[in-house]
Motif scaffolding. Structure first.
Motif, PDB file in Angstrom:
ATOM      1  N   GLU A  17      -7.696 -33.523  46.971  1.00  0.00           N
ATOM      2  CA  GLU A  17      -7.462 -32.099  47.212  1.00  0.00           C
ATOM      3  C   GLU A  17      -5.982 -31.758  47.113  1.00  0.00           C
ATOM      4  OE1 GLU A  17      -9.254 -31.445  50.992  1.00  0.00           O
ATOM      5  OE2 GLU A  17     -11.290 -31.827  50.275  1.00  0.00           O
ATOM      6  N   VAL A  18      -5.123 -32.635  47.627  1.00  0.00           N
ATOM      7  CA  VAL A  18      -3.675 -32.406  47.531  1.00  0.00           C
ATOM      8  C   VAL A  18      -3.224 -32.505  46.083  1.00  0.00           C
ATOM      9  CG1 VAL A  18      -1.419 -33.354  48.161  1.00  0.00           C
ATOM     10  CG2 VAL A  18      -3.206 -33.143  49.895  1.00  0.00           C
ATOM     11  N   LEU A  19      -3.767 -33.463  45.349  1.00  0.00           N
ATOM     12  CA  LEU A  19      -3.400 -33.613  43.941  1.00  0.00           C
ATOM     13  C   LEU A  19      -3.869 -32.413  43.130  1.00  0.00           C
ATOM     14  CD1 LEU A  19      -1.950 -35.831  42.310  1.00  0.00           C
ATOM     15  CD2 LEU A  19      -4.201 -36.642  41.588  1.00  0.00           C
ATOM     16  N   ARG A  20      -5.038 -31.889  43.458  1.00  0.00           N
ATOM     17  CA  ARG A  20      -5.528 -30.685  42.766  1.00  0.00           C
ATOM     18  C   ARG A  20      -4.627 -29.498  43.064  1.00  0.00           C
ATOM     19  NH1 ARG A  20      -8.430 -29.069  38.491  1.00  0.00           N
ATOM     20  NH2 ARG A  20     -10.182 -30.460  38.928  1.00  0.00           N
ATOM     21  N   MET A  21      -4.106 -29.423  44.292  1.00  0.00           N
ATOM     22  CA  MET A  21      -3.145 -28.371  44.637  1.00  0.00           C
ATOM     23  C   MET A  21      -1.895 -28.506  43.782  1.00  0.00           C
ATOM     24  SD  MET A  21      -3.407 -25.935  46.958  1.00  0.00           S
ATOM     25  CE  MET A  21      -2.524 -24.800  48.012  1.00  0.00           C
TER      26      MET A  21
END
Length: 287
Positions: free
Chosen positions: A188-192
């Motif tokens: 999720e952080v990488l997608r952000m």
């Protein structure tokens, strides 16, 4: 070209989000008893909710049009976006607009850690500390962080990425008893991160590598979930001091905006604090 990449990312995110919702969830009546050919909401239903034409919405999903601020706000509201999701789509539109007016500088694959952060790491002896760069690349760490998690020095520099290690290093699966929660958050952080620079070749390469290496990453990446986390807690199973729960906090350095210092700590007077202190003493003796 970069602006188009941001708009394509926006379109993919909106398309996936409408697929997660049903007409009943957004207050629309079911029309007849015909079988729905798409999962979730239809494009025309989203357009109806946002009070825009279907053609206008279709062009947004196709990455051909940047929505105006009122339209984006309406879409965020009707698609029930949470705080991180709203930030994500707003940043995508903002980045696309800025890219249309200037050439976006090519991001360095792995920046050098700022000297001030290096100095600070050397002074932190009782607190595990790691410096992350873009994409959660591991740029630097202190000895206690290496003792707590793993010896980053034995990992080739090109592979020192926290997300990659969580998914590919068996040690990470052993030290995190709640590995799935940790791994999902990483995705999720990488997608952000993709909202800031979806055309980043290093990010594209990392996502491609992990999608091939791990089927769970591939599934979770396709879910388009996003998160911005600056603090939290993790349970760790350590081979020397056993199980402990530590809080972690992120501090972004103004002198190098893409670098962030992450510190781990425990509530004073707890068994976790005692275990961390014991680990710090052992680390000092071994140096």
């Amino acid at each position: 070209m970069t602006g188009s990449a941001h708009l394509r990312e926006l379109g993919e995110f909106l398309r996936h989000r409408r697929g997660e919702l049903t007409p009943a969830q957004v207050g629309l009546p079911e029309r007849g008893h015909t079988q729905r050919r798409v999962r979730g909401l239809r494009r025309e239903e989203v357009a109806e909710l946002a009070a825009i034409s279907t053609d206008y919405y279709v062009r947004i999903e196709q990455g051909r049009l940047a929505p105006s601020k009122p339209v984006l706000e309406s879409l965020a509201r009707e698609l029930r976006l949470d705080g991180d999701q709203r930030t994500y789509v707003e940043e995508l539109v903002g980045q696309a607009a800025r890219a249309g007016h200037r050439r976006t500088p090519r991001r360095s694959a792995r920046p050098k850690v700022h000297p001030h952060l290096t100095r600070l790491l050397g002074q932190l002896t009782d607190t595990p500390a790691i410096v992350f760069g873009p994409r959660l690349d591991i740029l630097a760490w202190n000895p206690l962080a290496a003792e707590l998690l793993c010896d980053f020095a034995v990992v080739p520099e090109s592979e020192r990425n926290y997300v990659r290690m969580v998914f590919t290093d068996p040690v990470m699966r052993e030290i995190y008893p709640e590995w799935e929660d940790v791994a999902r958050t990483c995705v999720e952080v990488l997608r952000m991160e993709a909202g800031t620079n979806p055309a980043d070749p290093a990010l594209t390469a990392l996502v491609g590598e992990l999608a091939v290496a791990d089927p769970q990453f591939r599934v979770w990446w396709a879910e388009h979930r996003v998160a911005r986390q600056d603090f939290g807690s993790k349970r760790i199973t350590h081979p020397v001091v056993g199980d402990l729960t530590l809080d972690w906090d992120t501090f972004r350095y103004a002198g190098a905006p893409e670098q962030q210092l992450v510190l781990w700590s425990a509530e004073p007077g707890t068994s976790d604090a005692e275990s961390l202190a014991a680990l710090a003493r052992a680390t000092t003796r071994s140096q």
